[in-house]
Design an enzyme around this catalytic site. Structure first.
Site, PDB file in Angstrom:
ATOM      1  N   LYS A  22       0.831  -1.216   0.000  1.00  0.00           N
ATOM      2  CA  LYS A  22       0.000   0.000   0.000  1.00  0.00           C
ATOM      3  C   LYS A  22       0.863   1.263   0.000  1.00  0.00           C
ATOM      4  CE  LYS A  22      -1.826   1.516   4.084  1.00  0.00           C
ATOM      5  NZ  LYS A  22      -1.474   2.922   4.377  1.00  0.00           N
ATOM      6  N   ARG A  92      -4.961  10.303   4.240  1.00  0.00           N
ATOM      7  CA  ARG A  92      -3.937  11.355   4.293  1.00  0.00           C
ATOM      8  C   ARG A  92      -2.958  11.274   3.135  1.00  0.00           C
ATOM      9  NH1 ARG A  92      -2.707  13.849   8.843  1.00  0.00           N
ATOM     10  NH2 ARG A  92      -0.553  13.897   8.200  1.00  0.00           N
ATOM     11  N   CYS A 116      -5.700  12.278  12.865  1.00  0.00           N
ATOM     12  CA  CYS A 116      -6.190  10.949  12.550  1.00  0.00           C
ATOM     13  C   CYS A 116      -6.543  10.262  13.855  1.00  0.00           C
ATOM     14  CB  CYS A 116      -5.183  10.157  11.723  1.00  0.00           C
ATOM     15  SG  CYS A 116      -3.853   9.492  12.668  1.00  0.00           S
ATOM     16  N   ASP A 303       4.252   0.456  12.100  1.00  0.00           N
ATOM     17  CA  ASP A 303       3.059  -0.177  11.533  1.00  0.00           C
ATOM     18  C   ASP A 303       2.886  -1.635  11.979  1.00  0.00           C
ATOM     19  OD1 ASP A 303       2.372   2.151  10.258  1.00  0.00           O
ATOM     20  OD2 ASP A 303       3.317   1.623   8.356  1.00  0.00           O
ATOM     21  N   ILE A 325       7.734   6.722  16.996  1.00  0.00           N
ATOM     22  CA  ILE A 325       7.333   7.447  15.776  1.00  0.00           C
ATOM     23  C   ILE A 325       6.026   8.194  16.030  1.00  0.00           C
ATOM     24  CG2 ILE A 325       6.833   7.238  13.298  1.00  0.00           C
ATOM     25  CD1 ILE A 325       9.650   6.276  13.931  1.00  0.00           C
TER      26      ILE A 325
HETATM   27  N1  EPU Z   1       6.028  14.483  10.974  1.00  0.00           N
HETATM   28  C1  EPU Z   1       6.120  15.807  11.296  1.00  0.00           C
HETATM   29  N2  EPU Z   1       5.871  16.729  10.303  1.00  0.00           N
HETATM   30  C2  EPU Z   1       5.558  16.381   9.040  1.00  0.00           C
HETATM   31  C3  EPU Z   1       5.473  15.007   8.715  1.00  0.00           C
HETATM   32  C4  EPU Z   1       5.723  14.081   9.714  1.00  0.00           C
HETATM   33  O1  EPU Z   1       6.387  16.172  12.436  1.00  0.00           O
HETATM   34  O2  EPU Z   1       5.355  17.255   8.193  1.00  0.00           O
HETATM   35  C5  EPU Z   1       6.294  13.468  12.027  1.00  0.00           C
HETATM   36  C6  EPU Z   1       5.091  12.579  12.308  1.00  0.00           C
HETATM   37  O3  EPU Z   1       4.206  13.184  13.213  1.00  0.00           O
HETATM   38  C7  EPU Z   1       5.745  11.332  12.834  1.00  0.00           C
HETATM   39  C8  EPU Z   1       7.056  11.253  12.048  1.00  0.00           C
HETATM   40  O4  EPU Z   1       7.264  12.562  11.526  1.00  0.00           O
HETATM   41  O5  EPU Z   1       6.043  11.471  14.182  1.00  0.00           O
HETATM   42  C9  EPU Z   1       7.074  10.268  10.918  1.00  0.00           C
HETATM   43  O6  EPU Z   1       5.913  10.424  10.106  1.00  0.00           O
HETATM   44  P1  EPU Z   1       5.951  10.170   8.544  1.00  0.00           P
HETATM   45  O7  EPU Z   1       5.848  11.488   7.852  1.00  0.00           O
HETATM   46  O8  EPU Z   1       7.113   9.310   8.222  1.00  0.00           O
HETATM   47  O9  EPU Z   1       4.600   9.386   8.300  1.00  0.00           O
HETATM   48  P2  EPU Z   1       3.668   9.426   7.047  1.00  0.00           P
HETATM   49  O10 EPU Z   1       4.462   9.672   5.817  1.00  0.00           O
HETATM   50  O11 EPU Z   1       2.522  10.331   7.315  1.00  0.00           O
HETATM   51  C10 EPU Z   1       3.901   6.893   6.483  1.00  0.00           C
HETATM   52  C11 EPU Z   1       2.972   5.736   6.312  1.00  0.00           C
HETATM   53  C12 EPU Z   1       2.413   5.327   7.649  1.00  0.00           C
HETATM   54  C13 EPU Z   1       3.565   4.962   8.577  1.00  0.00           C
HETATM   55  C14 EPU Z   1       4.553   6.120   8.675  1.00  0.00           C
HETATM   56  C15 EPU Z   1       5.772   5.806   9.485  1.00  0.00           C
HETATM   57  C16 EPU Z   1       2.123   6.054   4.092  1.00  0.00           C
HETATM   58  C17 EPU Z   1       0.977   6.372   3.207  1.00  0.00           C
HETATM   59  N3  EPU Z   1       1.910   6.106   5.400  1.00  0.00           N
HETATM   60  O12 EPU Z   1       3.117   7.948   7.037  1.00  0.00           O
HETATM   61  O13 EPU Z   1       1.602   4.180   7.425  1.00  0.00           O
HETATM   62  O14 EPU Z   1       3.071   4.657   9.851  1.00  0.00           O
HETATM   63  O15 EPU Z   1       4.971   6.516   7.355  1.00  0.00           O
HETATM   64  O16 EPU Z   1       6.496   4.773   8.907  1.00  0.00           O
HETATM   65  O17 EPU Z   1       3.187   5.717   3.626  1.00  0.00           O
HETATM   66  C18 EPU Z   1      -0.184   2.701   7.770  1.00  0.00           C
HETATM   67  O18 EPU Z   1       0.129   2.159   6.694  1.00  0.00           O
HETATM   68  O19 EPU Z   1      -1.023   2.206   8.563  1.00  0.00           O
HETATM   69  C19 EPU Z   1       0.446   3.976   8.107  1.00  0.00           C
HETATM   70  C20 EPU Z   1      -0.057   4.800   9.015  1.00  0.00           C
END
Ligand code: EPU
Length: 416
Positions: A22, A92, A116, A303, A325
């Site tokens: 995904k 998202r 979320c 995850d 995380i």
């Molecule tokens: N963060 C910030 N600012 C930002 C973006 C992120 O502070 O602008 C923080 C977040 O709050 C978190 C950390 O950085 O503490 C890491 O978040 P990340 O941006 O890596 O997460 P994401 O890109 O929103 C993706 C996956 C998630 C997975 C996370 C961590 C996708 C579509 N989603 O989310 O997957 O948990 O990386 O590996 O790739 C899931 O599949 O169930 C899921 C939630």
């Protein structure tokens, strides 16, 4: 709304084939917006989230066709660089279209994602990164508008490693003028595959797989075909199921994406063997308690935190699970407690006191991975467990009940 009805305490054995990832397919789909023409994406999992992304691409003006697991995207007719609230609020990852749209069309309007189920999930790194590349970013009426005649390469240092921000900024920078250097870039396999896809399309990204990406902007990219990598989180979920419930061979995967999970499972005493594209995990009693702390790749993935908590619920001691995380990603804990798990939660640390058995009960899913942990616990519990609100699981797991049924589980989907 559907629910899953599980008759638990069955020994599960056999092979399960893992679907495409995904979190790899979603940014790849967004990346096709950087080209004019027809791309084919193979091994596309049939999930609510992939369907949401297809709807979003359709709204943006692309023509899409999903046939079996092959998705064809024709971007020649794209004419509406906008992601509406109705879609972004359900997923998202819709936010991934922001970078490619502003890079290709000079403008993008994308609804701001809300929080979320487990708390706020900021987007500041995405926006700061785009501003560094010269985009003018404004917020009004719940929408983010980004504009730029042509983005300009720059040096970006992410204070936190972010999968989404790295993906978004890489997709913006590939068409920027000049060089962009991203420091503290995410190294997750899904980001690696996104970069490989972009390079296949003609981008010049160096350092792929490391935490420093150097991108030389190019004038244009061409459509290409790609097969999505296997879903390491779905694989990890079934591996944990093997350690909890029987003897499961997880097939069509890339074992090296799962090294941290293999290590922790070995420490629990589970029997593990592996080949080039499979891992077999066998339950060997007792399940020893093993602490995990989530971390960015190649660490133990957040995850799989909820599923690990379910496994530890049946260990023969006390385990500590810490999520670094997402501090608030623990909505599965009150539900697991309804099945008899004994867990104390303090901030982002769960202390799990293993029990000999769990007891079936009605429970409610709250997000994708929490649902997976409830299904695992329900499969292990005595009696019947009903997991409601399973639309969450359908966002991220393809035919989960079918896959568990093939392993011998008694699990049915019913309308509530
Ligand atoms: N963060 C910030 N600012 C930002 C973006 C992120 O502070 O602008 C923080 C977040 O709050 C978190 C950390 O950085 O503490 C890491 O978040 P990340 O941006 O890596 O997460 P994401 O890109 O929103 C993706 C996956 C998630 C997975 C996370 C961590 C996708 C579509 N989603 O989310 O997957 O948990 O990386 O590996 O790739 C899931 O599949 O169930 C899921 C939630």
């Amino acid at each position: 709304m559907d629910k899953l009805v599980i008759r638990g305490n069955r020994h599960l054995t056999g092979k399960v084939s893992i679907s495409g990832a995904k979190n790899a397919v979603l940014p790849i789909m967004a990346a096709t917006l950087l080209t004019d023409g027809v791309s084919h994406i193979k091994r596309v999992p049939r999930l609510r989230d992939t369907k949401t992304m297809i709807r979003l691409l359709d709204i943006i003006g692309a023509a899409t066709d999903l046939n079996d697991d092959i998705l064809t995207i024709d971007t020649t007719t794209v004419n509406n660089p906008e992601a509406p609230y109705d879609l972004v609020k359900t997923m998202r990852a819709s936010f991934y279209v922001l970078g490619p749209l502003v890079a290709k069309f000079g403008t993008a309007r994308v609804s701001q994602p809300g929080g979320c189920a487990w708390g706020p999930r900021p987007i500041d790194l995405h926006l700061k990164g785009l501003e560094k590349l010269g985009a003018e970013v404004t917020l009004a009426g719940g929408y983010i508008t980004a504009k730029a005649d042509r983005l300009q390469g720059n040096k970006i240092n992410f204070e936190i490693s972010s999968v989404g921000a790295t993906g978004n900024i890489v997709m913006a920078a590939v068409l920027a003028e000049g060089e962009t250097v991203i420091e503290n870039a995410a190294r997750e396999p899904e980001i690696v595959q996104l970069c490989q896809f972009l390079n296949l399309m003609g981008a010049e990204i160096n350092g792929v797989g490391t935490d420093v990406l150097t991108i030389n902007g190019v004038e244009e990219l061409s459509p290409r075909d790609i097969a999505v990598i296997p879903d390491r989180i779905e694989a990890g979920t079934f591996m944990i199921a093997g350690a909890m419930l029987g003897d499961i061979t997880v097939c069509d995967i890339i074992p090296e994406h799962l090294l941290a999970v293999i290590d922790r499972l070995e420490e629990t005493g589970a029997g593990i063997s592996q080949g080039d594209d499979w891992i077999r995990v066998k339950q060997l009693e007792p399940i020893k308690p093993v602490d995990v702390t989530t971390a960015v790749y190649p660490g133990f993935p957040t995850d799989l935190q909820a599923q690990w908590v379910a496994l530890m619920g049946l260990s023969d001691g006390t385990a500590v699970v810490t999520d670094t995380i997402y501090n608030d990603r623990f909505s599965h804990i009150p539900e697991l407690s309804r099945l008899g798990a004994k867990i104390k939660l303090e901030n982002n640390v769960a202390v799990i006191y293993g029990r000999d058995e769990l007891q079936g009960a009605p429970v409610m899913s709250t997000d994708i991975r929490a649902s997976a942990s409830l299904i695992l616990a329900g499969l292990a519990a005595q009696g019947v467990t009903e997991v409601s609100r399973i639309y969450h699981i359908d966002r991220g797991y393809e035919q989960i009940e079918e896959k568990f049924r093939q392993l011998g589980a008694v699990i049915d989907r019913r309308s509530e």
